[in-house]
Design an enzyme around this catalytic site. Structure first.
Site, mmCIF file in Angstrom:
data_model
loop_
_atom_site.group_PDB
_atom_site.id
_atom_site.type_symbol
_atom_site.label_atom_id
_atom_site.label_comp_id
_atom_site.label_asym_id
_atom_site.label_seq_id
_atom_site.Cartn_x
_atom_site.Cartn_y
_atom_site.Cartn_z
ATOM 1 N N HIS A 183 0.872 -1.176 0.000
ATOM 2 C CA HIS A 183 0.000 0.000 0.000
ATOM 3 C C HIS A 183 0.910 1.227 0.000
ATOM 4 O O HIS A 183 1.985 1.195 0.615
ATOM 5 C CB HIS A 183 -0.851 0.101 1.274
ATOM 6 C CG HIS A 183 -1.788 -1.038 1.522
ATOM 7 N ND1 HIS A 183 -1.407 -2.191 2.142
ATOM 8 C CD2 HIS A 183 -3.110 -1.163 1.262
ATOM 9 C CE1 HIS A 183 -2.454 -2.999 2.243
ATOM 10 N NE2 HIS A 183 -3.500 -2.409 1.720
ATOM 11 N N HIS A 190 -11.428 -14.097 2.238
ATOM 12 C CA HIS A 190 -12.635 -13.284 2.032
ATOM 13 C C HIS A 190 -13.759 -14.160 1.482
ATOM 14 O O HIS A 190 -14.921 -13.973 1.832
ATOM 15 C CB HIS A 190 -12.356 -12.144 1.051
ATOM 16 C CG HIS A 190 -11.298 -11.186 1.508
ATOM 17 N ND1 HIS A 190 -10.839 -10.154 0.729
ATOM 18 C CD2 HIS A 190 -10.616 -11.102 2.679
ATOM 19 C CE1 HIS A 190 -9.915 -9.461 1.388
ATOM 20 N NE2 HIS A 190 -9.754 -10.036 2.576
ATOM 21 N N ASP A 234 -0.972 -12.513 1.154
ATOM 22 C CA ASP A 234 -1.614 -11.530 2.038
ATOM 23 C C ASP A 234 -1.898 -12.285 3.341
ATOM 24 O O ASP A 234 -3.041 -12.603 3.668
ATOM 25 C CB ASP A 234 -2.894 -10.993 1.387
ATOM 26 C CG ASP A 234 -3.484 -9.829 2.165
ATOM 27 O OD1 ASP A 234 -2.994 -9.558 3.270
ATOM 28 O OD2 ASP A 234 -4.426 -9.196 1.667
ATOM 29 N N GLU A 289 -10.622 -6.270 -5.384
ATOM 30 C CA GLU A 289 -10.530 -7.392 -4.436
ATOM 31 C C GLU A 289 -11.832 -7.479 -3.626
ATOM 32 O O GLU A 289 -12.096 -6.634 -2.766
ATOM 33 C CB GLU A 289 -9.339 -7.165 -3.502
ATOM 34 C CG GLU A 289 -9.117 -8.306 -2.532
ATOM 35 C CD GLU A 289 -7.866 -8.096 -1.679
ATOM 36 O OE1 GLU A 289 -6.851 -7.585 -2.194
ATOM 37 O OE2 GLU A 289 -7.913 -8.459 -0.493
ATOM 38 N N ASP A 344 -11.167 -12.300 9.286
ATOM 39 C CA ASP A 344 -10.078 -12.325 8.316
ATOM 40 C C ASP A 344 -8.766 -12.540 9.062
ATOM 41 O O ASP A 344 -8.051 -11.592 9.356
ATOM 42 C CB ASP A 344 -10.090 -10.973 7.577
ATOM 43 C CG ASP A 344 -9.319 -10.997 6.277
ATOM 44 O OD1 ASP A 344 -8.920 -12.083 5.843
ATOM 45 O OD2 ASP A 344 -9.121 -9.920 5.686
HETATM 46 C C1 XLS Z 1 -7.952 -6.785 3.610
HETATM 47 C C2 XLS Z 1 -7.382 -6.913 2.269
HETATM 48 C C3 XLS Z 1 -6.216 -6.000 1.997
HETATM 49 C C4 XLS Z 1 -5.984 -5.873 0.524
HETATM 50 C C5 XLS Z 1 -5.134 -4.721 0.140
HETATM 51 O O1 XLS Z 1 -8.677 -7.616 4.086
HETATM 52 O O2 XLS Z 1 -7.051 -8.246 2.052
HETATM 53 O O3 XLS Z 1 -5.088 -6.444 2.652
HETATM 54 O O4 XLS Z 1 -5.428 -7.018 -0.016
HETATM 55 O O5 XLS Z 1 -5.636 -3.533 0.589
HETATM 56 NI NI NI Z 2 -5.953 -8.967 0.352
HETATM 57 NI NI NI Z 3 -7.969 -9.647 3.572
#
Ligand code: XLS
Ligand code: NI
Ligand code: NI
Length: 439
Positions: free
Chosen positions: A104, A274, A342, A235, A310
């Site tokens: 980021h 997710h 991630d 995403e 998450d």
């Molecule tokens: C949060 C997301 C974040 C994205 C990037 O849950 O996974 O990490 O991948 O902003």
């Molecule tokens: Ni992510």
């Molecule tokens: Ni995530």
């Protein structure tokens, strides 16, 4: 130039040792980057990427506790620490043998008091990033803008009820796209953490969705203007931090993109943690996005079904990695996307070596998934069973349905002629038994 500190002293380049024993966790036992499978090197099928935020900015905090990860690079002023962090990260990428990273804007450089100051910080940090990229050959898989952490975004960024905030987000994305171009990022991700709502009473849903579409259109326009050649990705995530997020899952995002005529400009970055939060199985959104030609990249992590948030754990389950890799091979690969970890080491795993162990094990889990998927596809047992299952669509009335030329009158005539269809077994258990044979 002053010699940089070695942050992971005592850890050398991670080797491939296929005969390693159970306790040998600092080597790859399955990931052999250069080995060719189905005409492509393993590293090109897998396109692994390390994420900056969890692995280098993460401190092990959770909603109940203080930091447990005290990293040696978090020292000095915010900008000094940012530079140390970047050096540590590149040392890690090189020792691990991973060619991509993701970040980021705000992971890379701290925010200043004004937009201008923030952008100067970013310029300085990305100069250093570019230098380290050139020295090591490590590249950016994707960049994203953090449009969710700062208090100004608490009611949303592109879907904020106040256009002043939307404007701030727009200015931030403009800079993010400039950085993507500067660093040669192969993709750019939009994750709408605050694009949704907590209460339907105070929310004009239709207006917010329209604004979000306009926001994406501005991004597409600017991307074209500056000649940025990278894939845009959205995403999906159903909730957290919002109660409801507009980018709920793969199918909602695809519907949104098609509705607003944005589908030719975007693909999806699917994060399985997710997907499971949305109530689907691990592989569900990877498969659905791929079926629509929209699978662009994967945030390869996993959750804990018994916790239900998450948790961003490293993916270690071979069944899951096999299903994901099978889909990826069937669509011809993930490029320009990749498998981005991630994922974060647990709060209870504060050692520096834990960062290596986690990534190595996850890379091996995906390598086993790849090897399994290759066998499944090359042997063709399951695919020929599936082909057979749909064989009625290859001739006669089925072929007419397939090519879209059939009518309801023809359906009626067909049934009058052929009567009741026969009942056929779906053979689910047989498929499961065969799948288990490969993993
Ligand atoms: C949060 C997301 C974040 C994205 C990037 O849950 O996974 O990490 O991948 O902003
Ligand atoms: Ni992510
Ligand atoms: Ni995530």
């Amino acid at each position: 130039m002053e010699k940089e500190t070695e942050y992971f002293a005592g850890i050398a380049k991670i080797p491939y040792l296929p005969d390693g024993g159970a306790r040998d966790v600092m080597c790859f036992k399955h990931y052999n980057a250069e080995e060719v499978l189905m005409g492509r090197k393993m590293e090109d099928w897998l396109r692994f990427s390390v994420c900056y935020w969890h692995s280098f900015c993460g401190t092990g905090t959770d909603p109940f506790g203080f930091p447990t990860h005290h990293r040696p690079w978090n020292q000095g002023s915010p900008m000094e620490a940012a530079k140390k962090r970047l050096h540590a990260a590149f040392e890690f990428f090189s020792k691990l043998g991973v060619k991509y990273y993701t970040f980021h804007d705000r992971d890379m450089a701290p925010e200043g008091l004004t937009l201008e100051e923030t952008n100067w910080n970013l310029d300085e940090m990305t100069d250093l990033a570019l230098q380290l990229q050139n020295q090591t050959g490590v590249k950016v898989l994707w960049v994203t803008c953090n449009l969710f952490a700062h208090p100004r975004y608490m009611n949303g960024a592109a879907t904020n009820p106040d256009c002043h905030v939307l404007a701030y987000a727009g200015a931030q994305v403009k800079k993010g796209l400039d950085i993507a171009k500067k660093l040669g990022a192969e993709n750019f991700v939009f994750w709408g953490g605050r694009e949704g709502f907590h209460s339907i009473h105070n929310t004009h849903v239709a207006a917010e969705l329209r604004h979000m579409a306009v926001f994406f259109k501005m991004a597409v326009k600017y991307k074209e203007k500056i000649g940025l050649k990278c894939q845009f990705l959205i995403e999906p995530k159903p909730k957290e931090p919002c109660k409801h997020q507009y980018d709920y899952d793969a199918m909602s995002v695809i519907g949104f993109l098609k509705h607003y005529d944005l589908d030719s400009h975007f693909k999806l970055n699917i994060e399985p943690n997710h997907t499971t939060l949305a109530g689907h199985s691990y592989e569900h959104d990877v498969v659905m996005a791929s079926a629509f030609g929209m699978l662009g990249s994967v945030d390869s992590n996993t959750g804990a079904p018994d916790l239900g948030w998450d948790t961003d754990q490293f993916p270690m389950d071979i069944r899951n990695t096999t299903l994901v890799m099978k889909t990826i091979i069937e669509q011809g690969g993930l490029q320009p996307g990749g498998l981005n970890f991630d994922a974060k080491v647990r709060r209870e795993s504060p050692d520096l070596e834990d960062l290596f162990i986690a990534h190595i094990a996850a890379m091996d889990a995906f390598s086993r998934g790849l090897r399994n998927a290759v066998r499944i596809i090359e042997e063709g047992t399951m695919s020929s069973m599936v082909m057979e299952r749909y064989s009625s669509f290859r001739h006669g009335i089925g072929q007419k349905v397939e090519d879209g030329s059939a009518s309801l009158e023809e359906m009626e005539d067909f049934v009058k002629q052929h009567g009741e269809p026969k009942v056929t077994s779906g053979k689910q258990e047989k498929y499961e038994a065969i799948f288990n044979h490969y993993i």
